[in-house]
Design an enzyme around this catalytic site. Structure first.
Site, mmCIF file in Angstrom:
data_model
loop_
_atom_site.group_PDB
_atom_site.id
_atom_site.type_symbol
_atom_site.label_atom_id
_atom_site.label_comp_id
_atom_site.label_asym_id
_atom_site.label_seq_id
_atom_site.Cartn_x
_atom_site.Cartn_y
_atom_site.Cartn_z
ATOM 1 N N ASP A 63 9.675 4.459 7.152
ATOM 2 C CA ASP A 63 9.529 5.667 8.129
ATOM 3 C C ASP A 63 8.628 6.705 7.325
ATOM 4 O OD1 ASP A 63 11.120 6.448 5.764
ATOM 5 O OD2 ASP A 63 12.755 6.848 6.992
ATOM 6 N N GLY A 94 0.763 -1.290 0.143
ATOM 7 C CA GLY A 94 0.021 -0.077 -0.030
ATOM 8 C C GLY A 94 1.032 1.439 -0.157
ATOM 9 N N GLY A 110 2.615 3.555 1.391
ATOM 10 C CA GLY A 110 3.589 3.479 2.830
ATOM 11 C C GLY A 110 4.148 4.821 2.876
ATOM 12 N N ASP A 117 6.719 4.512 -10.377
ATOM 13 C CA ASP A 117 7.548 3.969 -9.286
ATOM 14 C C ASP A 117 8.842 3.985 -9.762
ATOM 15 O OD1 ASP A 117 5.593 4.200 -7.604
ATOM 16 O OD2 ASP A 117 5.721 2.259 -6.809
ATOM 17 N N ARG A 166 -2.523 -0.056 -9.450
ATOM 18 C CA ARG A 166 -1.640 -0.877 -9.811
ATOM 19 C C ARG A 166 -2.156 -2.292 -10.251
ATOM 20 N NH1 ARG A 166 2.774 1.547 -6.835
ATOM 21 N NH2 ARG A 166 2.048 3.637 -6.517
ATOM 22 N N ASP A 203 3.252 -4.646 -7.705
ATOM 23 C CA ASP A 203 3.019 -3.564 -7.135
ATOM 24 C C ASP A 203 3.369 -2.115 -7.918
ATOM 25 O OD1 ASP A 203 5.049 -4.723 -5.484
ATOM 26 O OD2 ASP A 203 4.967 -2.806 -4.601
ATOM 27 N N ASN A 204 4.167 -2.295 -8.567
ATOM 28 C CA ASN A 204 4.831 -1.110 -9.193
ATOM 29 C C ASN A 204 4.721 -1.200 -10.826
ATOM 30 O OD1 ASN A 204 6.360 -0.274 -7.082
ATOM 31 N ND2 ASN A 204 8.003 -1.506 -7.483
ATOM 32 N N ARG A 209 3.840 13.769 -7.543
ATOM 33 C CA ARG A 209 3.512 12.789 -8.799
ATOM 34 C C ARG A 209 2.108 13.177 -9.525
ATOM 35 N NH1 ARG A 209 5.653 6.925 -7.745
ATOM 36 N NH2 ARG A 209 3.829 6.778 -6.536
ATOM 37 N N LYS A 237 4.767 11.896 -2.804
ATOM 38 C CA LYS A 237 5.617 10.691 -2.154
ATOM 39 C C LYS A 237 6.796 11.178 -1.198
ATOM 40 C CE LYS A 237 8.201 7.049 -4.059
ATOM 41 N NZ LYS A 237 8.657 6.379 -5.513
HETATM 42 P P1 AMP Z 1 8.761 0.221 -3.883
HETATM 43 O O1 AMP Z 1 9.739 -0.987 -3.364
HETATM 44 O O2 AMP Z 1 9.511 1.425 -3.393
HETATM 45 O O3 AMP Z 1 7.991 0.093 -4.564
HETATM 46 O O4 AMP Z 1 7.981 -0.060 -2.091
HETATM 47 C C1 AMP Z 1 7.383 -1.217 -1.690
HETATM 48 C C2 AMP Z 1 6.313 -1.059 -0.646
HETATM 49 O O5 AMP Z 1 7.221 -0.339 0.419
HETATM 50 C C3 AMP Z 1 5.247 0.192 -0.843
HETATM 51 O O6 AMP Z 1 4.179 -0.261 -0.260
HETATM 52 C C4 AMP Z 1 5.933 1.393 -0.348
HETATM 53 O O7 AMP Z 1 4.979 2.287 0.101
HETATM 54 C C5 AMP Z 1 6.615 0.892 0.987
HETATM 55 N N1 AMP Z 1 7.670 1.590 1.435
HETATM 56 C C6 AMP Z 1 8.903 1.722 0.575
HETATM 57 N N2 AMP Z 1 9.527 2.658 1.184
HETATM 58 C C7 AMP Z 1 8.930 3.092 2.428
HETATM 59 C C8 AMP Z 1 9.398 4.017 3.333
HETATM 60 N N3 AMP Z 1 10.450 4.480 3.524
HETATM 61 N N4 AMP Z 1 8.133 4.296 4.425
HETATM 62 C C9 AMP Z 1 7.195 3.480 4.450
HETATM 63 N N5 AMP Z 1 6.860 2.796 3.386
HETATM 64 C C10 AMP Z 1 7.860 2.468 2.339
HETATM 65 MG MG MG Z 2 6.324 0.767 -5.313
#
Ligand code: AMP
Ligand code: MG
Length: 491
Positions: free
Chosen positions: A125, A91, A93, A268, A183, A258-259, A176, A113
């Site tokens: 975080d 989700g 995050g 992403d 997705r 998810d991307n 963005r 973002k």
């Molecule tokens: P990503 O690999 O960047 O596509 O992220 C995969 C998942 O991890 C997604 O649900 C993002 O929202 C979450 N995510 C990545 N980095 C962070 C972060 N620093 N804080 C919270 N969620 C994160």
């Molecule tokens: Mg992502």
């Protein structure tokens, strides 16, 4: 043009989905934010005047201090397969959807973002570092400049707030812009809730695939028909997108489900890369130790991801064999787009039976000679007038000579004027490419509060094929230190 954000027409269609799709919540603002860059073409597209962009309200909204007037701020839930393994719930995050702007050029969702924690942050975080935010900001424009479907960015905001990754870095928020951030993983999330899946399908089809509501001759005019046409349309958009990636030398780096954008955009931007020296199995993401998302794996990974999407539709009572039909369209659509793209890049009037041998030979040559991906196409355009100008870039001249002879015969058969072909090739083969070291230079300046390098890069990348005097170093092969740069999932 609107002089304040209050004048924008804002709707919140995503918030109209059932409550389990998202969490309404506030953003967590950055301390003492500074507006590092505004993407003017996108501001203009959204109808924002220079006055609006320079207002304190603009900075407040796009640094997470204030909501978008009229917008319903929310974080969306989704799930996904990461590196081939079911990861369960993910989700937004660290992202917040602010709302959706209605313009003469369609509806555009705005999403921050790096704007703080959400119920989907897991261990994260909620922040994004300036380094990765600059990379995301530049990437959308670089892809758009190449004509490749992508999300865009409106603004880049920095702050001194510390963010802890391998080292201490500073926080940033990138805004963005996209017609949708849905997705494949948004569908996968509802793999045991047909009612929710149906709501999502209806929403996406209504907004982005209305043509799928109309049956073609002989197709059933029912829900299954809509779902199958929708799947076929996603398959086609995805196949074309991946063909564009391949022929631009673009590696996404994290093609988790998810991307993957449901509307076929590049989505992403993390450890992505535009190749310097061509390597057929180039892996741009340092965290991808198995090479799952190598350049030559991208087409089959996208197909695999489409299977994950298709399998969610089983719940709507569609039988497996019916779902396989649209999935079978992937390979022919991909090949046609890939061959078309590559024909244009090689200056062939059109793809002809047998050209695959020439094309594979080209990749083989570039791979074995470690030749620069983008510059090799530009040099090839010049090769007809001056063979040597081309051949001198290959350590094994004989291998290059052998391929070039076959190529010259092939273009000779086209019977096209050389000047015309050269102009056509130079119109599609970029001189300015968002190479890692160029992004790195822009990051290093941005860390010091200097966005001029971002500006320079954007002006080149928006019109990447047109030679600009004085910018030779931006079109050159990478310096030695570029080989030491590592991009990873850390962002
Ligand atoms: P990503 O690999 O960047 O596509 O992220 C995969 C998942 O991890 C997604 O649900 C993002 O929202 C979450 N995510 C990545 N980095 C962070 C972060 N620093 N804080 C919270 N969620 C994160
Ligand atoms: Mg992502």
């Amino acid at each position: 043009m609107k002089d304040t954000l209050d004048q924008l027409e804002v709707v919140n269609s995503y918030a109209g989905l059932p409550a389990p799709f998202y969490t309404r919540l506030k953003t967590q603002p950055l301390t003492d934010p500074t507006l590092l860059h505004v993407n003017e073409p996108i501001a203009t597209m959204l109808g924002l005047s220079a006055k609006a962009v320079n207002s304190s309200q603009f900075l407040q909204v796009f640094s997470g201090q204030a909501p978008l007037p009229g917008g319903d701020t929310l974080a969306a839930v989704y799930s996904g397969h990461q590196f081939g393994i079911w990861a369960g719930q993910l989700g937004d995050g660290r992202a917040h959807l602010l709302g959706e702007i209605v313009t003469a050029h369609g509806h555009w969702e705005l999403q921050l973002k790096g704007s703080g924690r959400t119920p989907y942050s897991r261990m994260g975080d909620g922040r994004a570092v300036l380094r990765s935010s600059v990379r995301e900001y530049l990437a959308g424009e670089a892809m758009a400049g190449l004509g490749i479907p992508t999300t865009r960015a409106l603004a880049l905001v920095g702050s001194k707030d510390p963010v802890y990754r391998e080292t201490v870095e500073t926080a940033a928020i990138v805004t963005r812009v996209s017609p949708s951030f849905v997705r494949f993983g948004s569908f996968e999330h509802w793999s045991r809730r047909p009612d929710m899946l149906k709501a999502l399908l209806d929403y996406v089809v209504q907004r982005h695939y209305p043509e799928c509501l109309q049956p073609a001759a002989g197709e059933p005019d029912d829900e299954q028909g809509v779902a199958l046409r929708f799947l076929g349309a996603v398959v086609e958009r995805t196949a074309r997108l991946i063909a564009d990636w391949q022929t631009a030398g673009f590696c996404h780096g994290v093609m988790n489900t998810d991307n993957m954008s449901i509307i076929g955009l590049t989505l992403d931007y993390g450890p992505y890369g535009f190749m310097d020296a061509f390597k057929v199995n180039h892996v741009c993401n340092h965290s991808d130790t198995e090479g799952r998302y190598a350049w030559n794996a991208q087409p089959s990974v996208a197909h695999w991801n489409l299977y994950r999407l298709a399998s969610t539709l089983l719940q709507l009572g569609i039988d497996e064999e019916a779902l396989r039909q649209p999935l079978r369209r992937y390979e022919p659509v991909f090949l046609e787009a890939y061959r078309g793209n590559l024909s244009r890049k090689l200056g062939l009037v059109r793809y002809e039976e047998g050209d695959d041998v020439l094309m594979d030979g080209w990749w083989q040559l570039l791979h074995t000679q470690e030749a620069d991906f983008s510059l090799s196409f530009r040099r090839l355009a010049a090769a007809v007038q001056d063979n040597d100008a081309f051949l001198q870039h290959f350590p094994e001249r004989e291998a290059a000579r052998a391929w070039l002879d076959v190529y010259l015969q092939r273009v000779g058969r086209d019977g096209r004027d050389d000047g015309e072909r050269v102009a056509q090739m130079n119109g599609v083969n970029p001189l300015y490419v968002l190479r890692n070291h160029l992004a790195e230079n822009a990051i290093r300046a941005a860390v010091k509060g200097d966005a001029s390098e971002i500006d320079t890069l954007l002006s080149l990348l928006r019109d990447p094929c047109t030679e600009r005097p004085g910018f030779e170093q931006y079109a050159a092969e990478p310096p030695e230190w570029a080989g030491l740069l590592e991009v990873s999932c850390s962002s």
